[in-house]
Design an enzyme around this catalytic site. Structure first.
Site, PDB file in Angstrom:
ATOM      1  N   ARG A 156      -8.994  -8.244  10.645  1.00  0.00           N
ATOM      2  CA  ARG A 156      -8.897  -9.266   9.595  1.00  0.00           C
ATOM      3  C   ARG A 156      -9.717 -10.496   9.961  1.00  0.00           C
ATOM      4  NH1 ARG A 156      -2.979  -8.274   9.072  1.00  0.00           N
ATOM      5  NH2 ARG A 156      -2.832  -6.681   7.468  1.00  0.00           N
ATOM      6  N   CYS A 179      -8.753 -12.488  18.502  1.00  0.00           N
ATOM      7  CA  CYS A 179      -9.275 -11.284  19.128  1.00  0.00           C
ATOM      8  C   CYS A 179     -10.644 -10.986  18.530  1.00  0.00           C
ATOM      9  CB  CYS A 179      -8.325 -10.124  18.877  1.00  0.00           C
ATOM     10  SG  CYS A 179      -6.611 -10.559  19.290  1.00  0.00           S
ATOM     11  N   ASP A 225     -11.032  -0.426  13.673  1.00  0.00           N
ATOM     12  CA  ASP A 225     -11.458  -0.525  12.271  1.00  0.00           C
ATOM     13  C   ASP A 225     -12.883  -1.077  12.224  1.00  0.00           C
ATOM     14  OD1 ASP A 225      -9.025   0.272  10.951  1.00  0.00           O
ATOM     15  OD2 ASP A 225      -8.164  -1.627  11.635  1.00  0.00           O
ATOM     16  N   ARG A 251       0.815  -1.200   0.000  1.00  0.00           N
ATOM     17  CA  ARG A 251       0.000   0.000   0.000  1.00  0.00           C
ATOM     18  C   ARG A 251       0.861   1.267   0.000  1.00  0.00           C
ATOM     19  NH1 ARG A 251      -3.929   1.373   4.574  1.00  0.00           N
ATOM     20  NH2 ARG A 251      -3.696  -0.813   5.121  1.00  0.00           N
ATOM     21  N   TYR A 252       2.064   1.150   0.552  1.00  0.00           N
ATOM     22  CA  TYR A 252       2.972   2.301   0.636  1.00  0.00           C
ATOM     23  C   TYR A 252       4.225   1.980  -0.162  1.00  0.00           C
ATOM     24  CZ  TYR A 252       0.030   3.081   4.763  1.00  0.00           C
ATOM     25  OH  TYR A 252      -1.023   3.225   5.618  1.00  0.00           O
ATOM     26  N   ASP A 263      -6.891   3.813  10.352  1.00  0.00           N
ATOM     27  CA  ASP A 263      -6.673   3.306   9.005  1.00  0.00           C
ATOM     28  C   ASP A 263      -7.915   3.708   8.228  1.00  0.00           C
ATOM     29  OD1 ASP A 263      -5.410   1.772   6.978  1.00  0.00           O
ATOM     30  OD2 ASP A 263      -4.604   0.492   8.575  1.00  0.00           O
ATOM     31  N   CYS A 287     -10.848  -8.181  15.854  1.00  0.00           N
ATOM     32  CA  CYS A 287      -9.817  -8.200  14.798  1.00  0.00           C
ATOM     33  C   CYS A 287     -10.310  -7.600  13.480  1.00  0.00           C
ATOM     34  CB  CYS A 287      -9.371  -9.633  14.553  1.00  0.00           C
ATOM     35  SG  CYS A 287      -8.191  -9.780  13.201  1.00  0.00           S
ATOM     36  N   ARG A 297       7.380   0.079   1.803  1.00  0.00           N
ATOM     37  CA  ARG A 297       7.207  -1.077   2.684  1.00  0.00           C
ATOM     38  C   ARG A 297       5.989  -1.892   2.260  1.00  0.00           C
ATOM     39  NH1 ARG A 297       5.438   3.692   4.568  1.00  0.00           N
ATOM     40  NH2 ARG A 297       3.838   3.879   6.185  1.00  0.00           N
ATOM     41  N   LYS A 311      -2.988   4.813   6.808  1.00  0.00           N
ATOM     42  CA  LYS A 311      -3.105   5.196   8.216  1.00  0.00           C
ATOM     43  C   LYS A 311      -2.737   6.661   8.384  1.00  0.00           C
ATOM     44  CE  LYS A 311      -1.609   0.775  10.132  1.00  0.00           C
ATOM     45  NZ  LYS A 311      -1.114   0.234   8.838  1.00  0.00           N
ATOM     46  N   CYS A 318      -3.501 -17.499  14.409  1.00  0.00           N
ATOM     47  CA  CYS A 318      -3.090 -16.651  15.533  1.00  0.00           C
ATOM     48  C   CYS A 318      -3.140 -17.485  16.815  1.00  0.00           C
ATOM     49  CB  CYS A 318      -4.040 -15.471  15.697  1.00  0.00           C
ATOM     50  SG  CYS A 318      -4.163 -14.450  14.218  1.00  0.00           S
TER      51      CYS A 318
HETATM   52  C1  LIG Z   1      -0.183  -0.626   8.678  1.00  0.00           C
HETATM   53  C2  LIG Z   1       0.413  -0.970   7.396  1.00  0.00           C
HETATM   54  C3  LIG Z   1       1.785  -0.755   7.162  1.00  0.00           C
HETATM   55  C4  LIG Z   1       2.695  -0.205   8.222  1.00  0.00           C
HETATM   56  O1  LIG Z   1       2.515   1.162   8.376  1.00  0.00           O
HETATM   57  P1  LIG Z   1       3.446   1.975   9.383  1.00  0.00           P
HETATM   58  O2  LIG Z   1       2.782   3.293   9.474  1.00  0.00           O
HETATM   59  O3  LIG Z   1       4.820   2.016   8.739  1.00  0.00           O
HETATM   60  O4  LIG Z   1       3.481   1.220  10.663  1.00  0.00           O
HETATM   61  C5  LIG Z   1       2.299  -1.083   5.938  1.00  0.00           C
HETATM   62  N1  LIG Z   1       1.534  -1.602   4.963  1.00  0.00           N
HETATM   63  C6  LIG Z   1       0.210  -1.806   5.147  1.00  0.00           C
HETATM   64  C7  LIG Z   1      -0.581  -2.364   4.038  1.00  0.00           C
HETATM   65  C8  LIG Z   1      -0.386  -1.522   6.370  1.00  0.00           C
HETATM   66  O5  LIG Z   1      -1.694  -1.749   6.550  1.00  0.00           O
HETATM   67  S1  SF4 Z   2      -5.816  -8.874  16.067  1.00  0.00           S
HETATM   68 FE1  SF4 Z   2      -6.421 -10.423  14.533  1.00  0.00          FE
HETATM   69  S2  SF4 Z   2      -4.525 -10.890  13.437  1.00  0.00           S
HETATM   70 FE2  SF4 Z   2      -3.939  -9.940  15.395  1.00  0.00          FE
HETATM   71  S3  SF4 Z   2      -3.673 -11.645  16.835  1.00  0.00           S
HETATM   72 FE3  SF4 Z   2      -5.761 -10.897  17.086  1.00  0.00          FE
HETATM   73  S4  SF4 Z   2      -6.963 -12.223  15.727  1.00  0.00           S
HETATM   74 FE4  SF4 Z   2      -4.829 -12.418  15.064  1.00  0.00          FE
END
Ligand SMILES: *Cc1c(COP(=O)(O)O)cnc(C)c1O
Ligand code: SF4
Length: 350
Positions: free
Chosen positions: A114, A109, A273, A92-93, A310, A112, A96, A317, A105
């Site tokens: 995801r 959670c 989220d 996305r960036y 986010d 979560c 990174r 973010k 996991c």
């Molecule tokens: C959160 C996230 C990151 C990390 O972002 P930072 O601001 O550097 O911590 C990188 N890629 C994706 C897709 C993310 O969701």
């Molecule tokens: S927040 Fe989601 S991805 Fe992270 S440990 Fe909990 S269940 Fe797993």
């Protein structure tokens, strides 16, 4: 089952009832939740739960509210899918990208983001898929940082994790390997010397642990953090602002103070989220900002996390504040101090 109940995770509603964490009357409704979202509570987390509704219980014990799916909630709230060039990579960036080698996991959670994807069924990349994901990183010299997340990368076997770290370490353009994990608090005993050996690399490797309440930093968790630190691995934390878990100045202060005392730098405080069935955890942004305002000036700056959201849809973010500059006719009229007193801007920056 009962013979090793102490050493294995709680994984279904029946076991929750047996453990006294859910009343038998709730069994049927909660089976509908269970059918949708996996359950896992490690012995380490089980030991911290005094009642189902306490800050630890709320994070991992399913509730019927999870079946309430508000219209604005999204299965993929931060838009991972739109930014997935190959399976297991989210880009996305520019500098990174995420590598998600599995979707398992130690605990699941209940809030979560995801949650529609993580689960014990795995999402473990096959050897060929992992090779393709690593190949993507090899072909992207602009990417300097790999963020291993999931699921939880520390749920991999030491051998598989070691192979991934070694492959990434061989890429000249990668400067940073970052691991996001719940294992140090959820299953500290998993951080064995063999798993720590798997993390050894010449690159800068940072470990970010997800922790939401000071109680999660038990003696065993603290010990695990020390083992990580002894390997020269810098540690950060991320937390999610959650109703009934950490949504007060006092609870947040205790968490942040405990983290810095353990040599862990609080990195992000995430605004929740909009994942399905998580509304009962929602804390309005204004309250989040007030909690942070309540800490400013009173708690060491080392403990200060960045409160981030986010942006739904996958737009990235952004920090939410609090802000201390005051807007006025000439843009920046003054500044508020940590006690809330107003001051004129002291110089002519503008
Ligand atoms: C959160 C996230 C990151 C990390 O972002 P930072 O601001 O550097 O911590 C990188 N890629 C994706 C897709 C993310 O969701
Ligand atoms: S927040 Fe989601 S991805 Fe992270 S440990 Fe909990 S269940 Fe797993």
């Amino acid at each position: 089952m009962s013979g090793n109940a102490k050493s294995s995770s709680i994984r279904d509603v029946a076991a929750l009832v047996e453990a006294g964490l859910v009343s038998p009357a709730m069994m049927d409704p909660l089976r509908l939740v269970e059918a949708r979202y996996d359950i896992a509570i490690t012995p380490a987390f089980r030991d911290l739960i005094q009642s189902a509704d306490d800050p630890i219980g709320r994070q991992v014990i399913p509730r019927v509210e999870e079946l309430d799916q508000a219209a604005f909630q999204m299965a993929d709230p931060i838009g991972d899918a739109r930014h997935t060039p190959v399976k297991g990579v989210v880009h996305r960036y520019e500098d990174r990208a995420l590598l998600t080698p599995l979707l398992i996991c130690p605990i699941y959670c209940r809030f979560c983001f995801r949650r529609e994807r993580v689960g014990a069924e795995g999402g473990l990349l096959t050897d060929a898929e992992l090779e393709a994901a690593l190949g993507w990183f090899r072909q992207h010299p602009d990417v300097r940082e790999v963020i291993l997340t999931g699921g939880d990368p520390l749920m991999l076997s030491p051998r598989r994790l070691g192979r991934i770290i070694a492959a990434l370490s061989d890429m000249a353009h990668i400067d940073i390997i970052r691991i996001h994990s719940r294992v140090p608090v959820a299953d500290p005993e998993r951080l064995t010397p063999a798993l720590l050996d798997a993390l050894s690399t010449e690159k800068a490797l940072w470990l970010v642990t997800h922790v939401n309440h000071a109680a999660e930093l038990s003696e065993a968790a603290s010990q695990a953090l020390r083992h990580v630190q002894k390997r020269g691995i810098p540690m950060l934390s991320q937390s999610v602002l959650l109703r009934g878990v950490n949504d007060s100045v006092e609870v947040m202060e205790a968490l942040l103070r405990r983290l810095v005392r353990l040599g862990v730098k609080p990195y992000y405080l995430h605004h929740l989220d909009p994942a399905p069935g998580t509304e009962h955890f929602r804390v309005p942004v204004e309250r989040g900002l007030n909690i942070l305002r309540g800490l400013r000036g009173r708690v060491t700056g080392l403990a200060w996390p960045t409160y981030v959201m986010d942006i739904a849809g996958g737009y990235g973010k952004v920090p939410l504040g609090p802000h201390y500059l005051e807007a006025g006719p000439t843009m920046m009229e003054g500044v508020t101090d940590p006690k809330g007193r107003h001051h004129k801007w002291p110089n002519s920056d503008f």
